[in-house]
Design a protein around this motif. Structure first.
Motif, mmCIF file in Angstrom:
data_model
loop_
_atom_site.group_PDB
_atom_site.id
_atom_site.type_symbol
_atom_site.label_atom_id
_atom_site.label_comp_id
_atom_site.label_asym_id
_atom_site.label_seq_id
_atom_site.Cartn_x
_atom_site.Cartn_y
_atom_site.Cartn_z
ATOM 1 N N GLU A 106 38.328 -26.441 -62.824
ATOM 2 C CA GLU A 106 37.363 -26.426 -61.740
ATOM 3 C C GLU A 106 37.730 -25.329 -60.748
ATOM 4 O OE1 GLU A 106 36.909 -30.172 -59.858
ATOM 5 O OE2 GLU A 106 36.818 -31.258 -61.745
ATOM 6 N N LYS A 107 36.734 -24.830 -60.038
ATOM 7 C CA LYS A 107 36.983 -23.817 -59.029
ATOM 8 C C LYS A 107 37.784 -24.455 -57.895
ATOM 9 C CE LYS A 107 32.731 -21.309 -59.868
ATOM 10 N NZ LYS A 107 31.451 -20.872 -59.293
ATOM 11 N N THR A 108 38.829 -23.769 -57.476
ATOM 12 C CA THR A 108 39.610 -24.277 -56.362
ATOM 13 C C THR A 108 38.890 -23.930 -55.072
ATOM 14 O OG1 THR A 108 40.893 -22.237 -56.296
ATOM 15 C CG2 THR A 108 41.814 -24.054 -57.568
ATOM 16 N N LYS A 109 38.776 -24.904 -54.212
ATOM 17 C CA LYS A 109 38.080 -24.691 -52.953
ATOM 18 C C LYS A 109 39.057 -24.071 -51.958
ATOM 19 C CE LYS A 109 35.255 -26.835 -49.492
ATOM 20 N NZ LYS A 109 34.668 -28.038 -48.959
ATOM 21 N N LEU A 110 38.669 -22.931 -51.429
ATOM 22 C CA LEU A 110 39.500 -22.254 -50.454
ATOM 23 C C LEU A 110 39.312 -22.891 -49.082
ATOM 24 C CD1 LEU A 110 38.797 -18.531 -51.414
ATOM 25 C CD2 LEU A 110 40.828 -19.860 -51.935
ATOM 26 N N PRO A 111 40.370 -22.906 -48.269
ATOM 27 C CA PRO A 111 40.195 -23.391 -46.895
ATOM 28 C C PRO A 111 39.322 -22.412 -46.124
ATOM 29 C CG PRO A 111 42.372 -22.458 -47.195
ATOM 30 C CD PRO A 111 41.730 -22.494 -48.551
ATOM 31 N N ARG A 112 38.659 -22.886 -45.080
ATOM 32 C CA ARG A 112 37.769 -22.015 -44.308
ATOM 33 C C ARG A 112 38.565 -20.900 -43.629
ATOM 34 N NH1 ARG A 112 32.618 -21.784 -41.549
ATOM 35 N NH2 ARG A 112 32.651 -19.631 -40.853
ATOM 36 N N TYR A 113 39.674 -21.244 -42.982
ATOM 37 C CA TYR A 113 40.491 -20.255 -42.275
ATOM 38 C C TYR A 113 41.902 -20.247 -42.837
ATOM 39 C CZ TYR A 113 36.723 -20.662 -38.868
ATOM 40 O OH TYR A 113 35.495 -20.693 -38.272
ATOM 41 N N VAL A 114 42.460 -19.050 -42.996
ATOM 42 C CA VAL A 114 43.848 -18.914 -43.423
ATOM 43 C C VAL A 114 44.577 -17.989 -42.455
ATOM 44 C CG1 VAL A 114 43.489 -19.396 -45.879
ATOM 45 C CG2 VAL A 114 43.255 -17.067 -45.056
ATOM 46 N N ALA A 115 45.852 -18.279 -42.233
ATOM 47 C CA ALA A 115 46.701 -17.441 -41.378
ATOM 48 C C ALA A 115 47.440 -16.460 -42.272
ATOM 49 C CB ALA A 115 47.679 -18.309 -40.599
ATOM 50 N N ILE A 116 47.175 -15.173 -42.057
ATOM 51 C CA ILE A 116 47.717 -14.102 -42.887
ATOM 52 C C ILE A 116 48.784 -13.350 -42.101
ATOM 53 C CG2 ILE A 116 47.114 -11.919 -44.025
ATOM 54 C CD1 ILE A 116 45.823 -14.155 -45.451
ATOM 55 N N ASP A 117 49.911 -13.051 -42.754
ATOM 56 C CA ASP A 117 50.972 -12.281 -42.105
ATOM 57 C C ASP A 117 50.518 -10.857 -41.805
ATOM 58 O OD1 ASP A 117 52.783 -14.327 -42.147
ATOM 59 O OD2 ASP A 117 53.892 -13.585 -43.881
ATOM 60 N N THR A 118 51.021 -10.315 -40.733
ATOM 61 C CA THR A 118 50.877 -8.898 -40.423
ATOM 62 C C THR A 118 52.221 -8.435 -39.875
ATOM 63 O OG1 THR A 118 49.489 -7.248 -39.336
ATOM 64 C CG2 THR A 118 49.943 -9.260 -38.094
ATOM 65 N N VAL A 119 52.298 -7.230 -39.368
ATOM 66 C CA VAL A 119 53.594 -6.682 -38.938
ATOM 67 C C VAL A 119 53.839 -6.934 -37.458
ATOM 68 C CG1 VAL A 119 53.687 -4.911 -40.714
ATOM 69 C CG2 VAL A 119 52.542 -4.417 -38.571
ATOM 70 N N LYS A 120 55.122 -7.053 -37.109
ATOM 71 C CA LYS A 120 55.506 -7.186 -35.700
ATOM 72 C C LYS A 120 55.439 -5.812 -35.047
ATOM 73 C CE LYS A 120 59.066 -10.705 -36.230
ATOM 74 N NZ LYS A 120 60.476 -10.978 -35.949
ATOM 75 N N ASP A 121 55.236 -5.809 -33.752
ATOM 76 C CA ASP A 121 55.363 -4.574 -32.997
ATOM 77 C C ASP A 121 56.201 -4.847 -31.761
ATOM 78 O OD1 ASP A 121 53.615 -5.883 -31.325
ATOM 79 O OD2 ASP A 121 52.092 -4.335 -31.321
ATOM 80 N N LYS A 122 56.312 -3.871 -30.888
ATOM 81 C CA LYS A 122 57.190 -4.018 -29.726
ATOM 82 C C LYS A 122 56.704 -5.081 -28.742
ATOM 83 C CE LYS A 122 54.896 -0.166 -27.471
ATOM 84 N NZ LYS A 122 55.005 1.197 -27.032
ATOM 85 N N ARG A 123 55.438 -5.493 -28.842
ATOM 86 C CA ARG A 123 54.911 -6.510 -27.934
ATOM 87 C C ARG A 123 55.272 -7.925 -28.361
ATOM 88 N NH1 ARG A 123 48.820 -5.459 -28.191
ATOM 89 N NH2 ARG A 123 49.408 -5.194 -30.355
ATOM 90 N N ALA A 124 55.840 -8.095 -29.545
ATOM 91 C CA ALA A 124 56.182 -9.427 -30.037
ATOM 92 C C ALA A 124 57.208 -10.081 -29.115
ATOM 93 C CB ALA A 124 56.731 -9.356 -31.452
ATOM 94 N N ALA A 125 57.015 -11.348 -28.863
ATOM 95 C CA ALA A 125 57.909 -12.093 -27.976
ATOM 96 C C ALA A 125 59.284 -12.255 -28.628
ATOM 97 C CB ALA A 125 57.314 -13.469 -27.685
ATOM 98 N N PRO A 126 60.327 -12.344 -27.823
ATOM 99 C CA PRO A 126 61.658 -12.595 -28.381
ATOM 100 C C PRO A 126 61.668 -13.931 -29.127
ATOM 101 C CG PRO A 126 61.803 -12.026 -26.052
ATOM 102 C CD PRO A 126 60.355 -12.196 -26.384
ATOM 103 N N GLY A 127 62.298 -13.952 -30.275
ATOM 104 C CA GLY A 127 62.366 -15.185 -31.058
ATOM 105 C C GLY A 127 61.186 -15.364 -32.000
#
Length: 174
Positions: A106-127
């Motif tokens: 059967e076709k797997t149902k995808l979730p409506r929203y997914v959180a995808i990784d991207t790259v950090k930059d200098k604005r990223a918070a410590p930790g």
């Protein structure tokens, strides 16, 4: 007896101090999880590069999770196929056809929203452990131009709340 505001707040604090230690452990775990989940990210606007990386990861995720059609893999002509199958195999009966259809995944149902990784930059918070963007699987687009710094990385496949979106964390999409 007239109660002043400082006395009233002190009395409430004393009551909370007496009741809080007596709360059951599961109730405290739930409260802690809710607070952690709602304060576990920081949001800011994405750079063009972060957006490109998130789009690439989202397209990789969609390619890996969309059902593959049989027409893309078939490169032989229809006449060659019909000649080969007609000479080597008998025609299946109706019950066999039904069983073959049931065996297809059967076709797997995808979730409506997914959180995808991207790259950090200098604005990223410590930790910050991961930086993610939210992808809408139905419209196949990023939902906004916001980047979320995630302090605690959720397990791949788990759901987390980002602003008003409940998104399934998929990492880099592969």
């Amino acid at each position: 007896m007239k109660l002043s505001l400082p006395r009233l707040s002190l009395a409430l604090l004393a009551i909370v101090a007496l009741v809080l230690p007596q709360m059951s452990s599961p109730a405290m775990d739930i409260i802690e999880r809710v607070v952690t989940t709602q304060t576990g990210f920081i949001r800011y606007e994405a750079t063009e590069y972060q957006r490109k990386v998130a789009l690439a990861n989202a397209h990789a995720y969609m390619a890996a999770h969309k059902p593959k059609s049989a027409s893309k893999t078939a490169k032989t002509s229809k006449t060659e196929k019909t000649e080969k199958t007609a000479s080597t195999t008998p025609k299946p009966k109706t019950k066999e056809k039904e069983m073959a259809q049931e065996k297809q995944p059967e076709k797997t149902k995808l979730p409506r929203y997914v959180a995808i990784d991207t790259v950090k930059d200098k604005r990223a918070a410590p930790g910050t452990q991961k930086v993610v963007m939210i992808w809408d699987t139905q419209s196949e687009a990023l939902v906004n131009n916001s980047v979320y710094d995630v302090q605690t990385v959720p397990a791949v496949g788990s759901t987390a709340k980002f602003d008003t979106f409940s998104a399934q964390y998929v990492g880099n999409g592969q």
